[in-house]
Design a protein around this motif. Structure first.
Motif, PDB file in Angstrom:
ATOM      1  N   GLY A  63      21.671 102.814  86.943  1.00  0.00           N
ATOM      2  CA  GLY A  63      20.397 102.350  86.396  1.00  0.00           C
ATOM      3  C   GLY A  63      19.286 102.870  87.282  1.00  0.00           C
ATOM      4  N   GLN A  75      17.220  86.131  76.030  1.00  0.00           N
ATOM      5  CA  GLN A  75      16.814  87.419  76.642  1.00  0.00           C
ATOM      6  C   GLN A  75      17.552  88.584  75.966  1.00  0.00           C
ATOM      7  OE1 GLN A  75      17.949  87.786  80.772  1.00  0.00           O
ATOM      8  NE2 GLN A  75      17.069  89.836  80.977  1.00  0.00           N
ATOM      9  N   LEU A 102      27.004  89.721  89.475  1.00  0.00           N
ATOM     10  CA  LEU A 102      26.278  88.554  89.964  1.00  0.00           C
ATOM     11  C   LEU A 102      24.959  88.387  89.215  1.00  0.00           C
ATOM     12  CD1 LEU A 102      26.734  88.634  93.847  1.00  0.00           C
ATOM     13  CD2 LEU A 102      28.054  87.400  92.121  1.00  0.00           C
TER      14      LEU A 102
HETATM   15  N1  LIG Z   1      14.089  99.083  89.082  1.00  0.00           N
HETATM   16  C1  LIG Z   1      15.140  98.675  88.366  1.00  0.00           C
HETATM   17  N2  LIG Z   1      15.170  97.425  87.882  1.00  0.00           N
HETATM   18  C2  LIG Z   1      16.229  97.033  87.153  1.00  0.00           C
HETATM   19  C3  LIG Z   1      17.321  97.913  86.909  1.00  0.00           C
HETATM   20  N3  LIG Z   1      18.221  97.237  86.176  1.00  0.00           N
HETATM   21  C4  LIG Z   1      17.738  95.999  85.972  1.00  0.00           C
HETATM   22  N4  LIG Z   1      16.515  95.859  86.560  1.00  0.00           N
HETATM   23  C5  LIG Z   1      15.663  94.672  86.599  1.00  0.00           C
HETATM   24  O1  LIG Z   1      16.310  93.645  87.297  1.00  0.00           O
HETATM   25  C6  LIG Z   1      15.932  92.370  86.814  1.00  0.00           C
HETATM   26  C7  LIG Z   1      17.145  91.511  86.539  1.00  0.00           C
HETATM   27  O2  LIG Z   1      17.875  92.081  85.496  1.00  0.00           O
HETATM   28  P1  LIG Z   1      18.762  91.255  84.463  1.00  0.00           P
HETATM   29  O3  LIG Z   1      19.317  92.227  83.539  1.00  0.00           O
HETATM   30  O4  LIG Z   1      18.012  90.114  83.933  1.00  0.00           O
HETATM   31  O5  LIG Z   1      19.871  90.711  85.426  1.00  0.00           O
HETATM   32  P2  LIG Z   1      21.188  89.904  85.060  1.00  0.00           P
HETATM   33  O6  LIG Z   1      22.254  90.423  85.948  1.00  0.00           O
HETATM   34  O7  LIG Z   1      21.439  89.920  83.642  1.00  0.00           O
HETATM   35  O8  LIG Z   1      20.836  88.477  85.538  1.00  0.00           O
HETATM   36  P3  LIG Z   1      21.416  87.084  84.971  1.00  0.00           P
HETATM   37  O9  LIG Z   1      21.201  87.107  83.499  1.00  0.00           O
HETATM   38  O10 LIG Z   1      20.568  86.072  85.647  1.00  0.00           O
HETATM   39  O11 LIG Z   1      22.835  87.021  85.365  1.00  0.00           O
HETATM   40  C8  LIG Z   1      15.090  92.633  85.588  1.00  0.00           C
HETATM   41  O12 LIG Z   1      13.728  92.506  85.912  1.00  0.00           O
HETATM   42  C9  LIG Z   1      15.413  94.094  85.244  1.00  0.00           C
HETATM   43  O13 LIG Z   1      14.331  94.729  84.619  1.00  0.00           O
HETATM   44  C10 LIG Z   1      17.251  99.240  87.463  1.00  0.00           C
HETATM   45  O14 LIG Z   1      18.160 100.074  87.317  1.00  0.00           O
HETATM   46  N5  LIG Z   1      16.147  99.563  88.171  1.00  0.00           N
END
Ligand SMILES: Nc1nc2c(ncn2[C@@H]2O[C@H](COP(=O)(O)OP(=O)(O)OP(=O)(O)O)[C@@H](O)[C@H]2O)c(=O)[nH]1
Length: 521
Positions: A274, A147, A108
């Motif tokens: 993560g 990104q 998601l």
């Molecule tokens: N604390 C923490 N933050 C995380 C972790 N993984 C991702 N994030 C944070 O979560 C946020 C969203 O992460 P994205 O990778 O942009 O999420 P996405 O699923 O790609 O989102 P979309 O591109 O909108 O589909 C970012 O600010 C990341 O830095 C984790 O394991 N721990």
């Protein structure tokens, strides 16, 4: 993550560990608490039920080792079940496919998909020295592709050049093509997310899957969303099919239910977790470490493990002493047979020895199976303690009684006694020669002979009347496996297995003797 669960389980189990004796009621009350604690930690109900049932079953049936308190035993059982629930240890991303291996990331919006794509790519590049290409298939959010490009720059991993206006499926096709041309080992496809699962998303995922034929489909799920993450995994698996999971935000202060239920509900392994926003904040998932963390009682768990080892070692030592002194009664034989069963019977023991796979099959074909142990154990358990210690007492009337009690015949009992005598003779002839492993191994040769001698019982063919060619083949394989010739009908089941530790069965469930078997002198 897991702090509250850790506190709750800690106090429940602490209440048990100090006690000298535990009643069923104590265990049931503790398990009720455990169940509540897991539910409060957002673990799926079906998983909790299954977990407490298994713990109860094991706790009730388990033999409490001396030097261990019953409560400590329960802690160990809870720990082992937690590990079981969390799934197998260290399942890495599978790159065992022709290059470029396609890894598709699904999940998601905001679950951490893009970040995780970057983390995995960085790890494969830096640690595993793979040439990786990343491609963003998110055409809905204009910033998404940019990104990923930035993450690529930051980590030094190549990204697929952005061509505006292409469909996700086209980008997928282009990425695989580019990876082929560029000699990449791995191509990671970062698909678009949605705020929730909907039909167009699933159709898009299915199309991409068809186009790119991914070897791994990893669902990225936010561990903090608890049960929602579990339902999501189930849905994605039903519709797209996933090969594994990555749980993000395990560094957050969630209750941990998702991590605990994921494996049990989906049957798919959690491959990575993560643990932060930085590119190196990615860890392999180790069930045992997590179980240790949740229970926070690692010292008790290792104490129980040690005690179990000590008991086995003590038993083996006592047995060796008795053998040396030429004392080997039917109680000892019973112990041996039980040990063999514990190790998985003939098949189990042979399966642990290198190079005997084929022989195992032939033995199975010849009808040598574990039912013979069961029958032998039934005969011994129908004897009185005195009879077991003094088999010479077994005259006709006693044999008749034992045969009736064990559902066998007097002839079966005679075969067992003959086997026992042969083993005893063998031991005597070897007594004092001091070669521990050799002696025990040879004794097993005796048992092998005995088993052969038991042939014909209940339809089991006598190996000594086996087709000579087949027998010769068995013997050759036994020798090839370094096992030497058996002394009796069952070649290779013993025949002096070399090595310091002797047959593993004699030392308990651990396998101290196996290296000796492998290191052929
Ligand atoms: N604390 C923490 N933050 C995380 C972790 N993984 C991702 N994030 C944070 O979560 C946020 C969203 O992460 P994205 O990778 O942009 O999420 P996405 O699923 O790609 O989102 P979309 O591109 O909108 O589909 C970012 O600010 C990341 O830095 C984790 O394991 N721990």
């Amino acid at each position: 993550m897991f702090e509250s669960l850790q506190d709750r389980l800690g106090s429940i189990l602490n209440g048990l560990t100090g006690r000298g004796a535990l009643s069923d009621k104590d265990v049931s009350a503790a398990l009720r608490e455990v169940r509540r604690a897991l539910l409060e930690a957002d673990v799926a109900l079906e998983v909790v039920r299954d977990f407490t049932d298994k713990v109860r079953e094991k706790a009730v049936g388990s033999e409490v080792l001396k030097s261990i308190k019953p409560g400590q035993m329960v802690v160990k059982i809870v720990h082992d079940e937690l590990v079981e629930m969390l799934g197998s240890e260290g399942v890495a991303i599978d790159l065992n496919a022709p290059s470029p291996v396609v890894v598709m990331m699904v999940g998601l919006q905001g679950s951490g998909k893009t970040t995780t794509t970057g983390k995995i790519a960085a790890r494969l590049t830096q640690r595993d020295r793979r040439k990786v290409l990343m491609a963003s298939l998110d055409t809905r959010r204009p910033a998404a592709q940019e990104q990923l490009r930035q993450i690529g720059e930051q980590t030094g991993v190549e990204t697929l050049p952005i061509i505006p206006g292409q469909s996700p499926t086209d980008i997928a096709g282009r990425a695989v093509q580019a990876a082929k041309l560029g000699g990449h080992d791995v191509v990671i496809l970062d698909t678009a997310g949605r705020t929730h699962i909907d039909e167009p998303l699933m159709v898009e995922m299915a199309n991409i899957r068809q186009k790119a034929n991914p070897h791994e489909i990893l669902l990225v799920a936010d561990a903090l969303t608890g049960q929602d993450a579990v339902n999501l995994a189930r849905n994605f698996d039903d519709r797209v099919g996933i090969t594994g999971l990555v749980l993000t935000r395990m560094d957050g202060d969630g209750r941990g239910g998702a991590a605990l239920s994921m494996r049990a509900v989906t049957g798919k392994p959690i491959k990575l977790i993560g643990v932060g926003e930085k590119m190196d904040a990615l860890e392999e998932f180790h069930p045992k470490r997590i179980a240790d963390r949740i229970l926070g009682m690692g010292d008790i768990v290792s104490l129980v493990e040690k005690a179990a080892e000590t008991i086995d070692a003590e038993k083996a030592q006592a047995m060796a002493e008795r053998m040396k002194a030429g004392k080997f009664d039917l109680n000892d034989l019973e112990d041996q047979l039980k040990q063999m069963q514990k190790l998985g019977g003939v098949g189990g023991i042979m399966g642990m020895m290198p190079g005997v796979g084929k022989m195992k099959d032939q033995m199975a074909a010849a009808g040598v199976d574990d039912s013979i142990f069961k029958r032998q154990l039934a005969i011994i358990s129908s004897m009185t303690r005195r009879e077991r210690a003094h088999p010479e007492l077994l005259k006709h009337s006693r044999k008749k009684r034992i045969a009736a009690g064990s559902g066998t015949s007097a002839a079966d009992i005679n075969k067992l006694l003959k086997m026992h005598r042969q083993m005893g003779d063998m031991m005597k002839s070897m007594g004092g020669k001091g070669k521990k492993g050799g002696m025990l191994g040879k004794m097993m040769g005796g048992l092998g002979g005995g088993l052969g001698g038991m042939g014909g019982m209940g339809g089991m063919p006598d190996l000594s009347s086996m087709d000579p060619k087949q027998l010769e083949a068995l013997q050759k394989q036994a020798q090839a496996a370094g096992l030497g010739k058996g002394s009796g009908g069952l070649p290779g089941l013993g025949g002096g297995m070399p090595g310091a530790g002797g047959l593993p069965g004699l030392g308990g469930p651990r396998l101290p003797g196996l290296p000796g078997v492998q290191k052929k002198k």
